[in-house]
Motif scaffolding. Structure first.
Motif, PDB file in Angstrom:
ATOM      1  N   ALA A  64       0.833  -1.205   0.000  1.00 33.35           N
ATOM      2  CA  ALA A  64       0.000   0.000   0.000  1.00 33.35           C
ATOM      3  C   ALA A  64       0.868   1.256   0.000  1.00 33.35           C
ATOM      4  CB  ALA A  64      -0.934  -0.008   1.209  1.00 33.35           C
ATOM      5  N   ALA A  65       1.928   1.252   0.808  1.00 35.65           N
ATOM      6  CA  ALA A  65       2.796   2.428   0.888  1.00 35.65           C
ATOM      7  C   ALA A  65       3.510   2.669  -0.438  1.00 35.65           C
ATOM      8  CB  ALA A  65       3.806   2.253   2.015  1.00 35.65           C
ATOM      9  N   LEU A  66       3.954   1.598  -1.072  1.00 32.04           N
ATOM     10  CA  LEU A  66       4.641   1.732  -2.360  1.00 32.04           C
ATOM     11  C   LEU A  66       3.707   2.310  -3.407  1.00 32.04           C
ATOM     12  CD1 LEU A  66       7.007   1.210  -4.297  1.00 32.04           C
ATOM     13  CD2 LEU A  66       6.162  -1.131  -4.564  1.00 32.04           C
ATOM     14  N   ILE A  83       3.914   5.923  -5.501  1.00 37.82           N
ATOM     15  CA  ILE A  83       3.902   6.045  -6.964  1.00 37.82           C
ATOM     16  C   ILE A  83       2.775   6.959  -7.409  1.00 37.82           C
ATOM     17  CG2 ILE A  83       3.573   4.784  -9.126  1.00 37.82           C
ATOM     18  CD1 ILE A  83       4.910   2.364  -7.736  1.00 37.82           C
ATOM     19  N   VAL A  84       1.601   6.807  -6.797  1.00 39.54           N
ATOM     20  CA  VAL A  84       0.463   7.662  -7.151  1.00 39.54           C
ATOM     21  C   VAL A  84       0.775   9.117  -6.810  1.00 39.54           C
ATOM     22  CG1 VAL A  84      -1.934   8.198  -6.598  1.00 39.54           C
ATOM     23  CG2 VAL A  84      -1.236   5.820  -6.949  1.00 39.54           C
ATOM     24  N   ARG A  85       1.416   9.344  -5.672  1.00 42.62           N
ATOM     25  CA  ARG A  85       1.754  10.710  -5.260  1.00 42.62           C
ATOM     26  C   ARG A  85       2.733  11.360  -6.239  1.00 42.62           C
ATOM     27  NH1 ARG A  85       5.698  13.386  -2.698  1.00 42.62           N
ATOM     28  NH2 ARG A  85       6.962  11.501  -2.404  1.00 42.62           N
ATOM     29  N   TYR A 136       7.858   9.501 -10.385  1.00 40.73           N
ATOM     30  CA  TYR A 136       8.303   8.503  -9.411  1.00 40.73           C
ATOM     31  C   TYR A 136       9.712   8.031  -9.794  1.00 40.73           C
ATOM     32  CZ  TYR A 136       8.779   3.957  -7.117  1.00 40.73           C
ATOM     33  OH  TYR A 136       9.256   2.886  -6.384  1.00 40.73           O
ATOM     34  N   GLY A 137      10.617   8.047  -8.833  1.00 41.95           N
ATOM     35  CA  GLY A 137      12.004   7.680  -9.089  1.00 41.95           C
ATOM     36  C   GLY A 137      12.906   8.863  -9.357  1.00 41.95           C
ATOM     37  N   HIS A 138      12.315  10.042  -9.618  1.00 39.93           N
ATOM     38  CA  HIS A 138      13.134  11.232  -9.793  1.00 39.93           C
ATOM     39  C   HIS A 138      13.681  11.644  -8.427  1.00 39.93           C
ATOM     40  CE1 HIS A 138      11.434  12.665 -13.906  1.00 39.93           C
ATOM     41  NE2 HIS A 138      11.318  11.348 -13.794  1.00 39.93           N
ATOM     42  N   ALA A 139      14.874  12.235  -8.436  1.00 39.87           N
ATOM     43  CA  ALA A 139      15.554  12.564  -7.183  1.00 39.87           C
ATOM     44  C   ALA A 139      16.437  13.778  -7.397  1.00 39.87           C
ATOM     45  CB  ALA A 139      16.389  11.366  -6.709  1.00 39.87           C
ATOM     46  N   ASP A 140      17.076  14.235  -6.323  1.00 37.66           N
ATOM     47  CA  ASP A 140      18.005  15.364  -6.451  1.00 37.66           C
ATOM     48  C   ASP A 140      19.411  14.984  -6.000  1.00 37.66           C
ATOM     49  OD1 ASP A 140      17.721  15.214  -3.725  1.00 37.66           O
ATOM     50  OD2 ASP A 140      16.995  17.266  -3.445  1.00 37.66           O
ATOM     51  N   SER A 141      19.751  13.697  -6.131  1.00 37.87           N
ATOM     52  CA  SER A 141      21.074  13.240  -5.700  1.00 37.87           C
ATOM     53  C   SER A 141      22.198  13.886  -6.507  1.00 37.87           C
ATOM     54  CB  SER A 141      21.170  11.714  -5.801  1.00 37.87           C
ATOM     55  OG  SER A 141      20.948  11.284  -7.131  1.00 37.87           O
ATOM     56  N   LEU A 142      21.907  14.359  -7.720  1.00 42.45           N
ATOM     57  CA  LEU A 142      22.925  15.016  -8.549  1.00 42.45           C
ATOM     58  C   LEU A 142      22.727  16.528  -8.600  1.00 42.45           C
ATOM     59  CD1 LEU A 142      23.110  12.507 -11.558  1.00 42.45           C
ATOM     60  CD2 LEU A 142      24.508  12.562  -9.480  1.00 42.45           C
ATOM     61  N   ALA A 143      21.908  17.049  -7.704  1.00 44.12           N
ATOM     62  CA  ALA A 143      21.652  18.494  -7.690  1.00 44.12           C
ATOM     63  C   ALA A 143      22.957  19.260  -7.494  1.00 44.12           C
ATOM     64  CB  ALA A 143      20.671  18.836  -6.576  1.00 44.12           C
ATOM     65  N   GLY A 144      23.108  20.319  -8.247  1.00 42.82           N
ATOM     66  CA  GLY A 144      24.318  21.130  -8.152  1.00 42.82           C
ATOM     67  C   GLY A 144      25.445  20.665  -9.043  1.00 42.82           C
ATOM     68  N   GLN A 145      25.284  19.526  -9.697  1.00 36.52           N
ATOM     69  CA  GLN A 145      26.328  19.012 -10.589  1.00 36.52           C
ATOM     70  C   GLN A 145      26.019  19.403 -12.031  1.00 36.52           C
ATOM     71  OE1 GLN A 145      27.624  14.959 -10.205  1.00 36.52           O
ATOM     72  NE2 GLN A 145      27.024  14.829  -8.052  1.00 36.52           N
ATOM     73  N   ALA A 174      -5.365  -0.515  -7.967  1.00 34.57           N
ATOM     74  CA  ALA A 174      -4.371   0.505  -7.620  1.00 34.57           C
ATOM     75  C   ALA A 174      -2.968   0.062  -8.001  1.00 34.57           C
ATOM     76  CB  ALA A 174      -4.448   0.817  -6.124  1.00 34.57           C
ATOM     77  N   LEU A 175      -2.666  -1.218  -7.800  1.00 30.30           N
ATOM     78  CA  LEU A 175      -1.349  -1.737  -8.177  1.00 30.30           C
ATOM     79  C   LEU A 175      -1.176  -1.704  -9.694  1.00 30.30           C
ATOM     80  CD1 LEU A 175       1.342  -3.014  -7.506  1.00 30.30           C
ATOM     81  CD2 LEU A 175       0.198  -5.247  -7.332  1.00 30.30           C
ATOM     82  N   ALA A 176      -2.220  -2.079 -10.431  1.00 32.20           N
ATOM     83  CA  ALA A 176      -2.151  -2.010 -11.897  1.00 32.20           C
ATOM     84  C   ALA A 176      -1.951  -0.564 -12.356  1.00 32.20           C
ATOM     85  CB  ALA A 176      -3.424  -2.589 -12.508  1.00 32.20           C
ATOM     86  N   ASP A 177      -2.641   0.371 -11.716  1.00 33.46           N
ATOM     87  CA  ASP A 177      -2.485   1.795 -12.037  1.00 33.46           C
ATOM     88  C   ASP A 177      -1.045   2.230 -11.789  1.00 33.46           C
ATOM     89  OD1 ASP A 177      -2.939   4.456 -12.603  1.00 33.46           O
ATOM     90  OD2 ASP A 177      -3.888   4.884 -10.676  1.00 33.46           O
ATOM     91  N   ALA A 178      -0.459   1.803 -10.654  1.00 35.27           N
ATOM     92  CA  ALA A 178       0.925   2.160 -10.342  1.00 35.27           C
ATOM     93  C   ALA A 178       1.887   1.603 -11.386  1.00 35.27           C
ATOM     94  CB  ALA A 178       1.292   1.645  -8.951  1.00 35.27           C
TER      95      ALA A 178
END
Length: 346
Positions: free
Chosen positions: A98-100, A104-106, A111-120, A322-326
């Motif tokens: 449910a949390a996963l 993904i819905v949020r 989903y999966g985007h991040a800022d680990s390379l921010a500033g580079q 919901a899982l299929a939608d995700a």
């Protein structure tokens, strides 16, 4: 746990070690986590212990051993292994279904985007060759998804057809590779991919590893299971059809426990790690192959999503929907990064 959340978790571990008097250092503003390099293990690794060793006046391995128990006491972390001169290799716990799905819905397509390379700032340069330019375009998208500032260049203009058909764009034309830049030079395409059209041509050039010779043929256009691109787009279209059919039956997705869907849940949970690895290793094929893995895990779920006959929609049906939608969201987001359309009808 996303790379951004894990980076914050490592920072909290450093802060706790400082507060408890185990380390005497200034807590850094940010910590970089990335897929482990050869010799590492787990989902992510960080060199924070090596960064802190000199100011702490202790060997990096000792700093890593101090931080390890603090990380293990954090929810979401399954194991921490110290390797090499003091790298912390972190294995994450699988998220509850449910949390996963809620995550993904949020996030939606991000989903999966991040800022680990921010500033580079990453400078990518490609020779005037169609596969190199498509790789350049997709690597820029993936690196930006991880927060990097990317500039792309090519020795000559991509040409009208490469731009109009394949959607290739570059920031700078002419000149050589900028100092410190990355030259994108996969094995060239053996034939002109333009007759395949944008989606199939991009897939043909991106799905093989950069060091492998791509196949340019009509098999990328056939609508059958032997075509990986078809499987990915068909799985996405099926999830969108389920949402339409469920709406006709008067029920909507609602995240919850789903039995027997562990392969799909694991593939969805892996998506942030795969994007981070594709960015770190400059390997768009990792994302393409991951999308195939997600698509291949979708079909076992599909027959049980909608109620049968006179059966009324239940919480289990809503959770499976919901899982299929995700899953469809992850497939659409991944295809978007590859510059490929994800049609709702196929």
């Amino acid at each position: 746990m996303t790379p951004v959340e894990l980076s914050r978790t490592v920072l909290h571990a450093v802060r706790r070690a400082v507060d408890e008097g185990e380390l005497s250092v200034a807590v850094p503003e940010r910590v970089v986590v990335a897929p482990p390099r050869p010799g590492g293990c787990g989902d992510y690794a960080t060199n924070v212990a090596l960064q802190l060793a000199r100011p702490a006046g202790q060997p990096a391995q000792r700093v890593a051993e101090i931080l390890r128990p603090h990380l293990l006491r954090t929810g979401g972390i399954a194991d921490v292994v110290v390797t090499g001169p003091g790298f912390l290799n972190i294995s994450l716990r699988s998220a509850a279904p449910a949390a996963l799905v809620q995550e993904i819905v949020r996030c939606g397509l991000r989903y999966g985007h991040a800022d680990s390379l921010a500033g580079q700032l990453v400078r990518l340069h490609a020779p005037h060759e169609v596969r190199a330019l498509v790789h350049l375009d997709v690597l820029a998208r993936i690196l930006r998804s991880q927060g990097a500032d990317v500039r792309t260049g090519c020795a000559a203009p991509p040409g009208f057809e490469w731009g109009a058909v394949l959607g290739v764009r570059v920031d700078v034309v002419g000149g050589g590779n900028a100092p410190g830049g990355v030259v994108v030079r996969p094995v060239p395409a053996p034939a002109d991919p333009l007759p395949l059209g944008r989606d199939a041509a991009r897939w043909a050039l991106l799905h093989p590893a950069p060091h492998d010779r791509p196949r340019i043929g009509d098999d990328h256009l056939v609508q059958r299971e032997g075509n990986p691109l078809f499987r990915v787009r068909y799985a996405h279209a099926r999830t969108r059809a389920l949402l339409r059919n469920a709406a006709d039956l008067g029920f909507t997705p609602e995240p919850g426990p789903v039995a027997g869907a562990q392969p799909l849940l694991q593939a969805l949970a892996d998506h942030p790690r795969v994007l981070a690895a594709a960015a770190a290793h400059r390997a768009p094929d990792r994302l393409a192959r991951h999308l195939v893995a997600v698509a291949d895990a979708v079909p076992p779920l599909l027959p049980a999503v909608l109620p049968l006959g006179e059966e009324k929609p239940s919480a289990a049906h809503r959770a499976r929907l919901a899982l299929a939608d995700a899953a469809g969201t992850v497939l659409a987001g991944g295809l978007s990064l590859l510059g490929i359309d994800a049609p709702d009808h196929l």
